[in-house]
Write a protein that holds these residues in place. Structure first.
Motif, PDB file in Angstrom:
ATOM      1  N   VAL A 177       0.855  -1.193   0.000  1.00 32.87           N
ATOM      2  CA  VAL A 177       0.000   0.000   0.000  1.00 32.87           C
ATOM      3  C   VAL A 177       0.887   1.238   0.000  1.00 32.87           C
ATOM      4  O   VAL A 177       1.893   1.291   0.708  1.00 32.87           O
ATOM      5  N   PRO A 178       0.576   2.236  -0.821  1.00 25.85           N
ATOM      6  CA  PRO A 178       1.352   3.482  -0.799  1.00 25.85           C
ATOM      7  C   PRO A 178       1.175   4.222   0.525  1.00 25.85           C
ATOM      8  O   PRO A 178       0.088   4.230   1.107  1.00 25.85           O
ATOM      9  N   ARG A 179       2.239   4.872   0.959  1.00 26.07           N
ATOM     10  CA  ARG A 179       2.146   5.675   2.178  1.00 26.07           C
ATOM     11  C   ARG A 179       1.105   6.775   2.050  1.00 26.07           C
ATOM     12  O   ARG A 179       0.470   7.149   3.036  1.00 26.07           O
ATOM     13  N   ASP A 180       0.917   7.310   0.842  1.00 27.79           N
ATOM     14  CA  ASP A 180      -0.118   8.322   0.626  1.00 27.79           C
ATOM     15  C   ASP A 180      -1.483   7.798   1.065  1.00 27.79           C
ATOM     16  O   ASP A 180      -2.266   8.515   1.707  1.00 27.79           O
ATOM     17  N   ASP A 181      -1.775   6.554   0.707  1.00 27.35           N
ATOM     18  CA  ASP A 181      -3.078   5.983   1.028  1.00 27.35           C
ATOM     19  C   ASP A 181      -3.198   5.646   2.508  1.00 27.35           C
ATOM     20  O   ASP A 181      -4.294   5.719   3.081  1.00 27.35           O
ATOM     21  N   VAL A 182      -2.088   5.291   3.146  1.00 27.83           N
ATOM     22  CA  VAL A 182      -2.119   5.073   4.591  1.00 27.83           C
ATOM     23  C   VAL A 182      -2.512   6.371   5.296  1.00 27.83           C
ATOM     24  O   VAL A 182      -3.371   6.386   6.185  1.00 27.83           O
ATOM     25  N   ALA A 183      -1.899   7.470   4.897  1.00 25.43           N
ATOM     26  CA  ALA A 183      -2.224   8.762   5.508  1.00 25.43           C
ATOM     27  C   ALA A 183      -3.683   9.132   5.270  1.00 25.43           C
ATOM     28  O   ALA A 183      -4.364   9.634   6.184  1.00 25.43           O
ATOM     29  N   ALA A 184      -4.178   8.887   4.071  1.00 25.77           N
ATOM     30  CA  ALA A 184      -5.578   9.200   3.776  1.00 25.77           C
ATOM     31  C   ALA A 184      -6.529   8.373   4.630  1.00 25.77           C
ATOM     32  O   ALA A 184      -7.556   8.876   5.109  1.00 25.77           O
ATOM     33  N   VAL A 185      -6.195   7.116   4.855  1.00 30.68           N
ATOM     34  CA  VAL A 185      -7.022   6.259   5.713  1.00 30.68           C
ATOM     35  C   VAL A 185      -6.985   6.758   7.155  1.00 30.68           C
ATOM     36  O   VAL A 185      -8.008   6.770   7.848  1.00 30.68           O
ATOM     37  N   LEU A 186      -5.825   7.191   7.623  1.00 33.29           N
ATOM     38  CA  LEU A 186      -5.736   7.727   8.981  1.00 33.29           C
ATOM     39  C   LEU A 186      -6.643   8.940   9.163  1.00 33.29           C
ATOM     40  O   LEU A 186      -7.314   9.077  10.196  1.00 33.29           O
ATOM     41  N   VAL A 187      -6.682   9.825   8.186  1.00 33.62           N
ATOM     42  CA  VAL A 187      -7.576  10.983   8.263  1.00 33.62           C
ATOM     43  C   VAL A 187      -9.025  10.508   8.382  1.00 33.62           C
ATOM     44  O   VAL A 187      -9.797  10.991   9.225  1.00 33.62           O
ATOM     45  N   ALA A 188      -9.399   9.551   7.534  1.00 31.63           N
ATOM     46  CA  ALA A 188     -10.777   9.059   7.564  1.00 31.63           C
ATOM     47  C   ALA A 188     -11.098   8.370   8.891  1.00 31.63           C
ATOM     48  O   ALA A 188     -12.207   8.496   9.416  1.00 31.63           O
ATOM     49  N   LEU A 189     -10.141   7.655   9.462  1.00 33.17           N
ATOM     50  CA  LEU A 189     -10.358   7.014  10.759  1.00 33.17           C
ATOM     51  C   LEU A 189     -10.537   8.056  11.863  1.00 33.17           C
ATOM     52  O   LEU A 189     -11.389   7.896  12.744  1.00 33.17           O
ATOM     53  N   LEU A 190      -9.742   9.120  11.815  1.00 34.11           N
ATOM     54  CA  LEU A 190      -9.899  10.197  12.800  1.00 34.11           C
ATOM     55  C   LEU A 190     -11.301  10.785  12.745  1.00 34.11           C
ATOM     56  O   LEU A 190     -11.853  11.190  13.767  1.00 34.11           O
ATOM     57  N   ASP A 191     -11.884  10.819  11.558  1.00 36.32           N
ATOM     58  CA  ASP A 191     -13.205  11.402  11.371  1.00 36.32           C
ATOM     59  C   ASP A 191     -14.339  10.419  11.657  1.00 36.32           C
ATOM     60  O   ASP A 191     -15.517  10.795  11.548  1.00 36.32           O
ATOM     61  N   THR A 192     -13.992   9.181  12.004  1.00 40.74           N
ATOM     62  CA  THR A 192     -15.015   8.138  12.147  1.00 40.74           C
ATOM     63  C   THR A 192     -14.897   7.479  13.514  1.00 40.74           C
ATOM     64  O   THR A 192     -14.256   6.431  13.675  1.00 40.74           O
ATOM     65  N   PRO A 193     -15.498   8.077  14.535  1.00 41.25           N
ATOM     66  CA  PRO A 193     -15.381   7.531  15.891  1.00 41.25           C
ATOM     67  C   PRO A 193     -15.880   6.096  16.014  1.00 41.25           C
ATOM     68  O   PRO A 193     -15.458   5.367  16.920  1.00 41.25           O
ATOM     69  N   ALA A 194     -16.757   5.671  15.109  1.00 42.89           N
ATOM     70  CA  ALA A 194     -17.295   4.312  15.178  1.00 42.89           C
ATOM     71  C   ALA A 194     -16.235   3.243  14.932  1.00 42.89           C
ATOM     72  O   ALA A 194     -16.483   2.057  15.185  1.00 42.89           O
ATOM     73  N   THR A 195     -15.050   3.645  14.467  1.00 37.51           N
ATOM     74  CA  THR A 195     -13.981   2.657  14.256  1.00 37.51           C
ATOM     75  C   THR A 195     -13.183   2.397  15.527  1.00 37.51           C
ATOM     76  O   THR A 195     -12.243   1.597  15.513  1.00 37.51           O
ATOM     77  N   ALA A 196     -13.523   3.061  16.625  1.00 38.60           N
ATOM     78  CA  ALA A 196     -12.838   2.803  17.892  1.00 38.60           C
ATOM     79  C   ALA A 196     -13.019   1.342  18.288  1.00 38.60           C
ATOM     80  O   ALA A 196     -14.088   0.758  18.121  1.00 38.60           O
ATOM     81  N   GLY A 197     -11.936   0.763  18.800  1.00 38.01           N
ATOM     82  CA  GLY A 197     -11.959  -0.633  19.214  1.00 38.01           C
ATOM     83  C   GLY A 197     -11.652  -1.620  18.096  1.00 38.01           C
ATOM     84  O   GLY A 197     -11.741  -2.833  18.305  1.00 38.01           O
ATOM     85  N   MET A 198     -11.262  -1.126  16.924  1.00 34.85           N
ATOM     86  CA  MET A 198     -10.977  -2.008  15.793  1.00 34.85           C
ATOM     87  C   MET A 198      -9.477  -2.119  15.534  1.00 34.85           C
ATOM     88  O   MET A 198      -8.738  -1.130  15.658  1.00 34.85           O
ATOM     89  N   THR A 199      -9.039  -3.305  15.161  1.00 29.58           N
ATOM     90  CA  THR A 199      -7.690  -3.540  14.647  1.00 29.58           C
ATOM     91  C   THR A 199      -7.837  -3.925  13.190  1.00 29.58           C
ATOM     92  O   THR A 199      -8.486  -4.930  12.868  1.00 29.58           O
ATOM     93  N   LEU A 200      -7.266  -3.118  12.301  1.00 28.43           N
ATOM     94  CA  LEU A 200      -7.553  -3.230  10.876  1.00 28.43           C
ATOM     95  C   LEU A 200      -6.285  -3.413  10.054  1.00 28.43           C
ATOM     96  O   LEU A 200      -5.282  -2.751  10.310  1.00 28.43           O
TER      97      LEU A 200
END
Length: 217
Positions: A177-200
């Motif tokens: 996976v490109p590092r660019d896409d990792v960073a983009a996913v991190l932003v989306a996770l920060l914006d999505t509290p419902a992902t708390a408690g997940m290991t992905l």
């Protein structure tokens, strides 16, 4: 939103800082080398010089006060030995979690590694130590009931331009996976509290980042 990123000069961290700053968030990056401060400033982040290998939990908590989220994106890096896998990849992550609890910062993201396992028996000794350190850190974070944690385990990282398309799930199978896409996913996770408690796990795929994150759960 204010986010503090440990490992603020790392390749993923700098990408994340740019994305957050570009949308108007307040971002700070923890760095151990003052010479890296200009790079963070250019990315739109406030540099905070703080060595997580020697800092106290109280001093890190002071840096986190007032933040809405903390992200552990630090790593000992290529060429480091077994000892620094423990002091950075394990101990620094645990220290940041301790500090987040003290500072009252509930949202906590960890950039881990696919294959992270505190009991790893991988044949190459240094990489085995890395996987064990990451796995132990993940276990320690998951034990915190006072943190709304999400652990992200990317596959093999590349510097190819991001595609904005990923596969994100509890188990994805091996991939890169490109590092660019990792960073983009991190932003989306920060914006999505419902992902708390997940290991992905995260690899390149066919689903747009926003849809991949919103489709979890």
């Amino acid at each position: 939103m204010r986010t503090v990123i440990a490992g603020g000069h790392g390749q993923i961290a700098l990408r994340l800082e740019r994305l957050l700053a570009a949308r108007g968030d307040t971002v700070a990056g923890l760095i151990r080398n003052p010479a890296q401060a200009d790079d963070l400033a250019k990315a739109g982040a406030e540099p905070i010089v703080l060595d997580l290998e020697s800092a106290s939990a109280d001093s890190v908590a002071q840096a986190l006060r007032g933040a809405d989220a903390a992200v552990f994106a630090a790593g000992a890096g290529p060429g480091s030995g077994v000892d620094r896998k423990q002091t950075v990849d394990r101990d620094a992550a645990v220290l940041l979690a301790d500090a987040a609890e003290r500072a009252g910062v509930r949202r906590f993201l960890v950039v881990s590694s696919m294959g992270a396992d505190a009991g790893s028996t991988y044949s190459e000794p240094v990489f085995a130590a890395y996987l064990r350190a990451k796995g132990a850190a993940d276990d320690a974070v998951r034990a915190r009931t006072s943190l709304d944690w999400t652990i992200l385990r990317p596959g093999a990282l590349t510097d190819e331009p991001g595609t904005g398309k990923v596969r994100l799930a509890e188990r994805t199978g091996r991939g890169s996976v490109p590092r660019d896409d990792v960073a983009a996913v991190l932003v989306a996770l920060l914006d999505t509290p419902a992902t708390a408690g997940m290991t992905l796990e995260l690899v390149s795929g066919d689903t747009a980042v926003a849809s991949a994150v919103s489709g979890l759960g």
